[in-house]
Design a protein around this motif. Structure first.
Motif, PDB file in Angstrom:
ATOM      1  N   LEU A 331       5.446  -9.486  -7.348  1.00  0.00           N
ATOM      2  CA  LEU A 331       5.939  -9.442  -8.719  1.00  0.00           C
ATOM      3  C   LEU A 331       7.159 -10.331  -8.916  1.00  0.00           C
ATOM      4  O   LEU A 331       7.234 -11.093  -9.887  1.00  0.00           O
ATOM      5  CB  LEU A 331       6.294  -8.005  -9.109  1.00  0.00           C
ATOM      6  N   VAL A 332       8.132 -10.212  -8.014  1.00  0.00           N
ATOM      7  CA  VAL A 332       9.414 -10.908  -8.210  1.00  0.00           C
ATOM      8  C   VAL A 332       9.730 -11.894  -7.089  1.00  0.00           C
ATOM      9  O   VAL A 332      10.804 -12.502  -7.100  1.00  0.00           O
ATOM     10  CB  VAL A 332      10.547  -9.882  -8.329  1.00  0.00           C
ATOM     11  N   LYS A 333       8.809 -12.046  -6.131  1.00  0.00           N
ATOM     12  CA  LYS A 333       8.987 -12.987  -5.020  1.00  0.00           C
ATOM     13  C   LYS A 333      10.259 -12.703  -4.229  1.00  0.00           C
ATOM     14  O   LYS A 333      10.965 -13.611  -3.786  1.00  0.00           O
ATOM     15  CB  LYS A 333       9.002 -14.439  -5.522  1.00  0.00           C
ATOM     16  N   MET A 334      10.577 -11.440  -4.064  1.00  0.00           N
ATOM     17  CA  MET A 334      11.720 -11.017  -3.261  1.00  0.00           C
ATOM     18  C   MET A 334      11.221 -10.065  -2.172  1.00  0.00           C
ATOM     19  O   MET A 334      10.127  -9.514  -2.270  1.00  0.00           O
ATOM     20  CB  MET A 334      12.771 -10.314  -4.136  1.00  0.00           C
ATOM     21  N   ARG A 335      12.052  -9.859  -1.151  1.00  0.00           N
ATOM     22  CA  ARG A 335      11.675  -8.991  -0.049  1.00  0.00           C
ATOM     23  C   ARG A 335      11.500  -7.560  -0.558  1.00  0.00           C
ATOM     24  O   ARG A 335      12.269  -7.072  -1.386  1.00  0.00           O
ATOM     25  CB  ARG A 335      12.750  -9.038   1.044  1.00  0.00           C
ATOM     26  N   LEU A 336      10.471  -6.901  -0.057  1.00  0.00           N
ATOM     27  CA  LEU A 336      10.164  -5.538  -0.481  1.00  0.00           C
ATOM     28  C   LEU A 336      11.294  -4.582  -0.107  1.00  0.00           C
ATOM     29  O   LEU A 336      11.887  -4.697   0.977  1.00  0.00           O
ATOM     30  CB  LEU A 336       8.871  -5.060   0.175  1.00  0.00           C
ATOM     31  N   SER A 337      11.580  -3.647  -1.011  1.00  0.00           N
ATOM     32  CA  SER A 337      12.545  -2.590  -0.710  1.00  0.00           C
ATOM     33  C   SER A 337      11.843  -1.234  -0.637  1.00  0.00           C
ATOM     34  O   SER A 337      12.137  -0.423   0.246  1.00  0.00           O
ATOM     35  CB  SER A 337      13.639  -2.558  -1.773  1.00  0.00           C
ATOM     36  N   VAL A 338      10.918  -0.966  -1.585  1.00  0.00           N
ATOM     37  CA  VAL A 338      10.121   0.264  -1.555  1.00  0.00           C
ATOM     38  C   VAL A 338       8.654  -0.153  -1.624  1.00  0.00           C
ATOM     39  O   VAL A 338       8.088  -0.292  -2.706  1.00  0.00           O
ATOM     40  CB  VAL A 338      10.480   1.202  -2.729  1.00  0.00           C
ATOM     41  N   PRO A 339       7.993  -0.364  -0.464  1.00  0.00           N
ATOM     42  CA  PRO A 339       6.593  -0.833  -0.474  1.00  0.00           C
ATOM     43  C   PRO A 339       5.662   0.217  -1.049  1.00  0.00           C
ATOM     44  O   PRO A 339       5.658   1.377  -0.634  1.00  0.00           O
ATOM     45  CB  PRO A 339       6.298  -1.095   1.011  1.00  0.00           C
ATOM     46  N   CYS A 340       4.873  -0.189  -2.018  1.00  0.00           N
ATOM     47  CA  CYS A 340       4.063   0.762  -2.779  1.00  0.00           C
ATOM     48  C   CYS A 340       2.715   0.134  -3.110  1.00  0.00           C
ATOM     49  O   CYS A 340       2.601  -1.085  -3.255  1.00  0.00           O
ATOM     50  CB  CYS A 340       4.836   1.142  -4.049  1.00  0.00           C
ATOM     51  N   ARG A 341       1.695   0.969  -3.266  1.00  0.00           N
ATOM     52  CA  ARG A 341       0.383   0.540  -3.736  1.00  0.00           C
ATOM     53  C   ARG A 341      -0.364   1.782  -4.220  1.00  0.00           C
ATOM     54  O   ARG A 341       0.075   2.911  -3.990  1.00  0.00           O
ATOM     55  CB  ARG A 341      -0.411  -0.173  -2.622  1.00  0.00           C
ATOM     56  N   ALA A 342      -1.479   1.579  -4.882  1.00  0.00           N
ATOM     57  CA  ALA A 342      -2.289   2.703  -5.355  1.00  0.00           C
ATOM     58  C   ALA A 342      -3.266   3.116  -4.263  1.00  0.00           C
ATOM     59  O   ALA A 342      -3.760   2.282  -3.497  1.00  0.00           O
ATOM     60  CB  ALA A 342      -3.049   2.326  -6.624  1.00  0.00           C
ATOM     61  N   GLU A 343      -3.545   4.397  -4.192  1.00  0.00           N
ATOM     62  CA  GLU A 343      -4.483   4.899  -3.183  1.00  0.00           C
ATOM     63  C   GLU A 343      -5.893   4.378  -3.423  1.00  0.00           C
ATOM     64  O   GLU A 343      -6.697   4.310  -2.494  1.00  0.00           O
ATOM     65  CB  GLU A 343      -4.486   6.424  -3.187  1.00  0.00           C
ATOM     66  N   THR A 344      -6.175   4.003  -4.650  1.00  0.00           N
ATOM     67  CA  THR A 344      -7.509   3.487  -4.960  1.00  0.00           C
ATOM     68  C   THR A 344      -7.671   2.018  -4.595  1.00  0.00           C
ATOM     69  O   THR A 344      -8.789   1.506  -4.633  1.00  0.00           O
ATOM     70  CB  THR A 344      -7.794   3.670  -6.456  1.00  0.00           C
ATOM     71  N   CYS A 345      -6.580   1.337  -4.261  1.00  0.00           N
ATOM     72  CA  CYS A 345      -6.659  -0.079  -3.896  1.00  0.00           C
ATOM     73  C   CYS A 345      -7.247  -0.230  -2.494  1.00  0.00           C
ATOM     74  O   CYS A 345      -6.976   0.573  -1.597  1.00  0.00           O
ATOM     75  CB  CYS A 345      -5.274  -0.739  -3.955  1.00  0.00           C
ATOM     76  N   ALA A 346      -8.037  -1.287  -2.304  1.00  0.00           N
ATOM     77  CA  ALA A 346      -8.694  -1.518  -1.017  1.00  0.00           C
ATOM     78  C   ALA A 346      -7.857  -2.378  -0.082  1.00  0.00           C
ATOM     79  O   ALA A 346      -8.223  -2.546   1.083  1.00  0.00           O
ATOM     80  CB  ALA A 346     -10.057  -2.180  -1.240  1.00  0.00           C
ATOM     81  N   HIS A 347      -6.754  -2.936  -0.547  1.00  0.00           N
ATOM     82  CA  HIS A 347      -5.948  -3.861   0.263  1.00  0.00           C
ATOM     83  C   HIS A 347      -4.771  -3.124   0.888  1.00  0.00           C
ATOM     84  O   HIS A 347      -4.395  -2.015   0.459  1.00  0.00           O
ATOM     85  CB  HIS A 347      -5.443  -5.015  -0.605  1.00  0.00           C
ATOM     86  N   LEU A 348      -4.171  -3.757   1.917  1.00  0.00           N
ATOM     87  CA  LEU A 348      -2.983  -3.217   2.574  1.00  0.00           C
ATOM     88  C   LEU A 348      -1.703  -3.815   2.019  1.00  0.00           C
ATOM     89  O   LEU A 348      -0.615  -3.303   2.300  1.00  0.00           O
ATOM     90  CB  LEU A 348      -3.057  -3.488   4.092  1.00  0.00           C
ATOM     91  N   GLN A 349      -1.814  -4.892   1.278  1.00  0.00           N
ATOM     92  CA  GLN A 349      -0.644  -5.538   0.695  1.00  0.00           C
ATOM     93  C   GLN A 349       0.036  -4.601  -0.306  1.00  0.00           C
ATOM     94  O   GLN A 349      -0.631  -3.918  -1.084  1.00  0.00           O
ATOM     95  CB  GLN A 349      -1.050  -6.837   0.000  1.00  0.00           C
ATOM     96  N   CYS A 350       1.360  -4.565  -0.278  1.00  0.00           N
ATOM     97  CA  CYS A 350       2.126  -3.689  -1.154  1.00  0.00           C
ATOM     98  C   CYS A 350       2.939  -4.505  -2.156  1.00  0.00           C
ATOM     99  O   CYS A 350       3.145  -5.711  -1.992  1.00  0.00           O
ATOM    100  CB  CYS A 350       3.065  -2.792  -0.342  1.00  0.00           C
ATOM    101  N   PHE A 351       3.406  -3.826  -3.183  1.00  0.00           N
ATOM    102  CA  PHE A 351       4.354  -4.401  -4.139  1.00  0.00           C
ATOM    103  C   PHE A 351       5.552  -3.462  -4.205  1.00  0.00           C
ATOM    104  O   PHE A 351       5.519  -2.341  -3.688  1.00  0.00           O
ATOM    105  CB  PHE A 351       3.711  -4.572  -5.519  1.00  0.00           C
ATOM    106  N   ASP A 352       6.619  -3.915  -4.830  1.00  0.00           N
ATOM    107  CA  ASP A 352       7.856  -3.142  -4.858  1.00  0.00           C
ATOM    108  C   ASP A 352       7.792  -2.116  -5.984  1.00  0.00           C
ATOM    109  O   ASP A 352       7.611  -2.463  -7.156  1.00  0.00           O
ATOM    110  CB  ASP A 352       9.064  -4.060  -5.055  1.00  0.00           C
ATOM    111  N   ALA A 353       7.955  -0.843  -5.640  1.00  0.00           N
ATOM    112  CA  ALA A 353       7.869   0.229  -6.633  1.00  0.00           C
ATOM    113  C   ALA A 353       8.981   0.143  -7.666  1.00  0.00           C
ATOM    114  O   ALA A 353       8.791   0.513  -8.829  1.00  0.00           O
ATOM    115  CB  ALA A 353       7.917   1.589  -5.928  1.00  0.00           C
TER     116      ALA A 353
END
Length: 495
Positions: A331-353
């Motif tokens: 989202l912001v091209k910065m290092r993750l602080s709170v790695p988050c994703r939806a349980e329905t997502c099939a990927h392991l990649q996270c975004f910042d909550a």
């Protein structure tokens, strides 16, 4: 006031279905259902929301009906006799709820006479048909405290395109205290609010907020602002309007007085329903704290998920030995602080909550920035394994998960320095004639040195030297051939 309510109840009990429908339509209530259901709604209206306007409408309908009946029969108008043991409404409030609870007493009611249906000679009640109600989707930033008005259909009163539907209600002392004692989100905006929500009249699934065309909301004597349209930068694309709950709190009478809300809407074939709620509005920081409390997934469960993703598929010809995951938020091209994703997502990649919640607070879309699929708040989880990796691996922006659930950092390759065996071109320095002598193979400090040639001189310098050589040779026997290269024999060029 009590006498007028008793009089209004008596008049309502003598109404026919058409009269009841006209009364309920006047106040914006649902007009569908059996007669006893319409009577119940009308008596509720008299019991709790009998404003002077409503009482005037009831009296008008009553006089219109019986004046017409007496004129047709030629007899003087008579007050209808109220039948005994009819439907009665008992309302009560408890301290934990501010919503009136209504129960219907059906003692001594002759149901076979009412319905006129019999089965094998015995009077039986017909099967009760429960009409599904319109439901609205839950909004993460709004906690519902009370339901002031259930979703009720906006019923057109005539064939005009522009319709008006009124709604009358009063706040209890508890509700007023909740509003007055709530904190301010910003100057003039309380966290506890009375909001109006509008959606399509569709009972198949929970509905999202949707405004009708030409919407306008008037609270008492003032119009309430409705969210406008988002400008569209794409040609040919119509601007979109963010359909959110409309805050009415600042225009309400926070006392025992009755509040009147009038919704103006365009009647273009689609049916809409409105609901009133007392809510507490939350901030993105409060939702983040709630997510940290109940939404963290244990590192071992995340590790098991990684193993499942990288498990060897016997039907696949390609074996996956690892998967890379970036530690940078998409989202912001910065290092993750709170790695988050939806349980329905099939990927392991996270975004910042943190940033995800802030963006949805301003413009709610709830779409995953990685796979562009729905990622609602109640399905978000914090990746405990990636949170642990972020604290242990501070010098890498990417990691790779292995098939056994382990991980390793992927660091960016540093720029390699030039090999000492390669020719070195020195720019910006020169010796006599623009050339440097060839150093020895064993330079200072035992380092291997390379041949150096200065390429900063331009071609005009060589031409001037050649012209000087020609002038010196003019005094000899004859013109000498030009030298094609001015380099000395013991110098080599960089190649």
């Amino acid at each position: 006031m009590a006498d007028s309510r008793v009089e209004a109840k008596n008049m309502v009990m003598s109404f026919r279905v058409s009269d009841l429908q006209m009364l309920l339509g006047y106040v914006g209530r649902s007009k569908s259902g059996l007669k006893h259901e319409l009577v119940t709604r009308a008596l509720q209206l008299v019991q709790f929301d009998c404003s002077p306007e409503v009482f005037k409408k009831i009296k008008e309908l009553y006089e219109t009906r019986y004046a017409k009946k007496s004129s047709e029969s030629g007899q003087p108008q008579q007050q209808p006799h109220r039948p005994p043991e009819t439907l009665s409404i008992h309302s009560s409030y408890d301290r934990g709820s501010t919503v009136a609870r209504t129960s219907i007493s059906t003692t001594n009611i002759d149901y076979p006479a009412i319905y006129g249906k019999y089965l094998n000679g015995l009077g039986r009640l017909p099967p009760k048909v429960v009409k599904p109600e319109v439901r609205l989707v839950k909004l993460p930033f709004y906690n519902i405290l009370d339901e002031l008005l259930k979703p009720t259909e906006l019923v057109p009163q005539n064939n005009e395109k522009l319709q008006e539907s009124p709604c009358i209600f009063a706040l209890t002392s508890r509700q007023v205290d909740l509003i007055r004692n709530s904190r301010e989100l910003q100057p003039g905006v309380k966290s506890v609010q009375v909001v109006l929500r509008i959606c399509y009249t569709d009972t198949s699934s929970p509905q999202e907020d949707q405004y009708p065309p030409n919407i306008a909301v008037k609270v008492n004597h003032s119009y309430c602002s409705v969210p406008g349209y988002y400008p569209s930068n794409k040609p040919g694309v119509e601007p979109k309007r963010p359909c959110r709950p409309i805050n009415l709190t600042h225009l309400l009478y926070l006392s025992g007085a009755t509040n009147r809300i009038t919704v103006t809407w365009g009647n273009y074939g689609k049916s809409y329903s409105v609901g009133l709620y007392l809510v507490r509005q939350l901030t993105s920081a409060e939702l983040l704290q709630k997510l940290k409390t109940i939404g963290v997934k244990h590192p071992e469960l995340c590790k098991t998920l990684v193993k499942e993703k990288l498990r060897l598929d016997p039907d696949s010809e390609i074996a996956t030995t690892g998967v890379r995951v970036s530690l940078i938020c998409p989202l912001v091209k910065m290092r993750l602080s709170v790695p988050c994703r939806a349980e329905t997502c099939a990927h392991l990649q996270c975004f910042d909550a943190v940033f995800y919640l802030q963006m949805n607070e301003k413009k709610p879309t709830w779409m995953c920035p990685v796979c562009d699929k729905p990622a609602p708040y109640d399905q978000l989880i914090i990746d405990g394994l990636l949170s642990k990796i972020l604290t242990e691996c501070e010098d890498a922006d990417e990691i790779e998960y292995m098939a056994d659930g382990s991980w390793c950092p992927i660091r960016a390759e540093k720029e390699r320095s030039c090999s000492p065996q390669c020719p070195i071109l020195v720019l910006g320095s020169s010796d006599v004639n623009g050339l440097l002598p060839t150093p020895n193979s064993n330079g200072e400090n035992g380092k291997v040195t390379a041949d150096v040639v200065d390429l900063t001189l331009d071609s005009s310098s060589s031409e001037e030297e050649e012209e000087e050589d020609e002038e010196e040779d003019d005094d000899d026997d004859g013109p000498q051939p030009k030298r094609r290269c001015s380099y000395e024999k013991d110098l080599v060029s960089a190649c």
